[in-house]
Design an enzyme around this catalytic site. Structure first.
Site: not given
Ligand code: PGA
Length: 233
Positions: A90, A193, A157, A163, A7-9
């Site tokens: 999300h 993470s 999640e 993050g 997931n690049f966001k």
């Molecule tokens: P992260 O994000 O791996 O940077 O914690 C995961 C996500 O939000 O899909």
């Protein structure tokens, strides 16, 4: 087969996504991995989903074919790019943009009706976990979702692990995936993470069908390492 999604966001541009996607496709072709791989680039980088070894997904879409919904895209735009995978709910959209369980349900109903692969994200805050209300909270987020829909992947999640660099513990992941399976989810991936160091242990847990990776998917080498770690299941 493990499900591994990046997931690049709001990271990467159209051109950097394209070179990443070509590299990823080549890696998967050369190594013949038996994983189901997805990539969710930002909206401006959505490209024809013609990569033979993985699928491109959209991080969001509005539950309409088209119309007056400024700032959104709908089914017509996804169809043009042959995109068949969508992420819904999300926690960044829920928390930052006020996306409710109701709108997530409407999105699920509409896009499931059109046969799309759906990653539905669920997960509790730290307060909910500390109050020991995780099961009730997740059940609420899943209410109104047809869990028997064959193209559904539930992404667990926990908000407090996204993050932060600190994933949920292996026990927390295993227990919570067991709750989700018990609630009727058939495919459940973990996100929060995940990195090349912890991916193998996480994916070897009972009830974990794969991972959804944010930060550690931004560099192709690191995402490929995570894919390699998912091989053993
Ligand atoms: P992260 O994000 O791996 O940077 O914690 C995961 C996500 O939000 O899909």
């Amino acid at each position: 087969m493990m499900i591994i999604a990046g997931n690049f966001k709001t990271n990467h541009t159209r051109s950097s996504t394209l070179s990443y996607a070509k590299g990823l496709n080549q890696f998967l072709r050369d190594r013949q991995f038996g994983a189901e791989v997805y990539l969710f680039p930002p909206m401006s980088a959505l490209a024809y989903d013609d990569f033979s070894h993985f699928s491109i997904g959209a991080q969001n879409a509005y539950p309409v074919c088209g119309g007056a919904y400024t700032g959104e895209i709908g089914l017509d735009q996804l169809n043009e790019l042959q995109i068949k995978t969508l992420m819904i709910g999300h926690s960044e959209r829920r928390v930052l943009l006020g996306e409710s369980d109701q709108i997530c349900q409407r999105k699920f109903e509409f896009f499931a009706h059109h046969g799309m692969n759906i990653f539905l994200c669920v997960g509790e805050s730290l307060e909910v976990r500390q109050a020991q209300k995780v099961r009730e909270f997740l059940a609420l987020q899943l209410s109104g979702i047809d869990l028997s829909y064959a193209r559904l992947i539930v992404a667990y999640e926990p908000i407090w692990a996204i993050g932060t660099g600190v994933s949920a513990s292996l026990i927390e992941i295993q227990e919570t995936h067991a709750i989700l399976k018990d609630l009727g989810c058939s495919r459940v991936v973990y996100g929060g993470s995940v990195n090349p160091q912890n991916a193998r242990e996480i994916m070897s847990l009972d009830g974990v069908d794969g991972v959804l990776v944010g930060g550690a998917s931004l560099r192709l080498e690191s995402f490929c390492e995570i894919i390699e770690n998912g091989e053993m299941k």
